[in-house]
Write a protein that holds these residues in place. Structure first.
Motif: not given
Length: 536
Positions: A429-435, A439-451
């Motif tokens: 829900l906060n992805a667009e503010h963090i990135f 902006t990651p649109t899936s949990k998989e994309a979010y996971y890779y982005r944090t690494i």
């Protein structure tokens, strides 16, 4: 091949007899021909890269287009400490440029060589050179297809066949142990077949014999392993089959992102098994492999090309895909192998071959299943030889599998499940503010982005990674071809509903994907002893 490099360019060097000092990562396949064009120089070494400094002395900056190969280099003119940087036509080798607060210019084949010392850095554009005298980029690679004008050359299967064979043969210039990557799909299988046919009599054969080694990776029971084994048996290669588990891949994700330097989902999915395979190949003493990257971009091989509305859109999408290769498949192939000191060569991205393939009227490349023309039909038909088959018929007409799918369907499913354990709905829900960028649109994309952000927190680093919606590896523009795709955005080939035989949800939707019938609408071909002839 020279190694990866990172170089600060405001050093003061004493002049040498040869005033052009260089640092190179690459292979110059036509170096022997180029030596003959030197009027005032005699090269005393056998290195293919040594022609670069001598060509610069005789021809100036314009010599770059004379080079046939893959390369990134920095050339320092010690007479005035000016320098020239250049990258190969498609961006097979990786290269970045950065600028320091002290006025320095930095060049590196990896982001890691720049991110601590540069105020700003970015991807060095392929097909370009940078001159310190003008402090700007200039595009040296200007092929006809780059303008995206629609070509009209009729399809000649023999011309296409010869062009690819020539591209493979020139890459047999090697004095190190080598092999071929063999997934069992069309592209790698054709490269392996051509290599096996023409290995005898080459420089490589003189050093290492005529027995070709092939390599494949996959989960136990994956489509690629089965298909590759069959092709290897057909060609008579010494085949090496490497297995990995979903957990093996997950355990390697952080190392993969560190080496590949991207957070793109498609690239990471495909890079991980390739990274694991490269380590095992290098442990066998092999130093170079030939691979099949680039064919899908040139011939519209991705399954979403089934929905291309006309030949104009088909061709322009193909052009867009080739221009972006340096951010995707080239980056994956180069960095996943270079991480272990393994070199990869890609004949489909040969300059002359691309010129031939991209000059074909795209009407021939269009996918017309009612006529038996599946994806990459022009390539398949060019090598459909009844008398001396390059490949078994069903392999030659095997449906496209993206590498991340072909290694085993549970690989992507496992990645998604693993990411879901680390990324919560609240985080999304906060992805667009963090990135806010890509902006990651899936949990998989979010996971890779944090690494990725942990390794490369600079804004310059995140801007080197492409973004935008994609379906089965399409560009964002091609999403417009099918309104339903906007609801099913995933880079896997199985996301192409109604096209892929194992598409997500096809069973539930009752979609029946029948294999295309093969038609004989152009002359049958045979390879004879003196050359290629057409049979009526």
């Amino acid at each position: 091949m020279c190694g990866e490099f990172g170089l600060l360019l405001h050093l003061t060097l004493k002049p040498y007899k040869i005033f052009a000092w260089k640092q190179v990562n690459g292979e110059i396949y036509n170096h022997e021909e180029l030596r003959k064009k030197l009027r005032n120089h005699k090269i005393r070494t056998g290195s293919d890269c040594d022609v670069i400094s001598h060509l610069y002395e005789e021809y100036g900056e314009n010599f770059v287009d004379m080079l046939d190969g893959m390369f990134s280099f920095v050339l320092l003119d010690t007479r005035d400490n000016s320098f020239v940087v250049a990258r190969d036509a498609i961006g097979i080798t990786s290269l970045y440029i950065g600028w320091g607060l002290d006025g320095s210019v930095w060049i590196s084949s990896e982001l890691k060589g720049l991110n601590d010392d540069c105020e700003h850095f970015e991807t060095f554009p392929p097909g370009h050179l940078y001159s310190s005298k003008e402090a700007k980029f200039k595009r040296w690679y200007n092929p006809t297809w780059f303008s995206e004008d629609i070509p009209s050359t009729p399809y000649d299967p023999l011309v296409l066949r010869r062009a690819l064979e020539n591209a493979v043969i020139k890459r047999l210039m090697t004095d190190v142990p080598f092999g071929v990557l063999l997934s069992g799909g069309l592209d790698s299988s054709l490269v392996a077949s051509i290599t096996a046919r023409h290995l005898t009599g080459t420089r490589a054969a003189k050093h290492w014999g005529t027995q070709l080694h092939s390599f494949c990776v996959g989960l136990e029971g994956s489509p690629d392993l089965k298909a590759a084994r069959e092709v290897a048996d057909f060609l008579g290669t010494v085949h090496h089959e490497f297995h990995f588990t979903v957990q093996d891949g997950i355990d390697a994700i952080e190392d993969v992102i560190y080496h590949i330097e991207t957070y793109d989902v498609t690239t990471i999915r495909a890079s991980t098994p390739m990274y694991l395979m490269a380590r095992k190949i290098k442990s066998l003493g092999v130093k170079m492999v030939i691979s099949g990257e680039g064919a899908d971009e040139i011939f519209g091989g991705y399954l979403y090309f089934h929905k291309a509305p006309n030949k104009e859109e088909f061709h322009r999408e193909s052009c867009r895909k080739i221009k972006a290769l340096h951010m995707y498949d080239c980056l994956r192939a180069n960095k996943a192998t270079s991480a272990w000191g393994l070199e990869v060569r890609v004949p489909f991205l040969d300059k002359e071959f691309i010129n031939v393939a991209m000059a074909i009227d795209p009407e021939w490349k269009m996918i017309k299943r009612d006529q038996g023309r599946i994806e990459k039909w022009v390539l398949r038909r060019a090598f459909d030889d009844e008398q001396q088959p390059y490949l078994p018929k069903h392999v030659l007409y095997r449906q496209k599998e993206q590498f991340s799918d072909g290694v085993g369907y549970s690989w992507i499913d496992g990645l998604k499940a693993h990411a879901a354990q680390h990324v919560t709905d609240k985080m999304m829900l906060n992805a667009e503010h963090i990135f806010p960028q890509n902006t990651p649109t899936s949990k998989e994309a979010y996971y890779y982005r944090t690494i990725f952000e942990r390794f490369f927190p600079q804004n310059s680093a995140r801007l080197t990674v492409p973004g935008g919606p994609s379906i089965a590896c399409s560009t964002a523009k091609a999403i417009e071809w099918d309104a339903a795709w906007s609801k099913n955005l995933d880079p896997s080939g199985r996301a192409a509903l109604g096209v892929h035989a194992a598409a997500y949800g096809d069973e539930a939707n009752g979609v029946n994907i029948a294999p295309p019938k093969i038609i004989d609408s152009i002359p049958r071909m045979e390879v004879g002893t003196p050359g290629v002839k057409i049979l009526s």
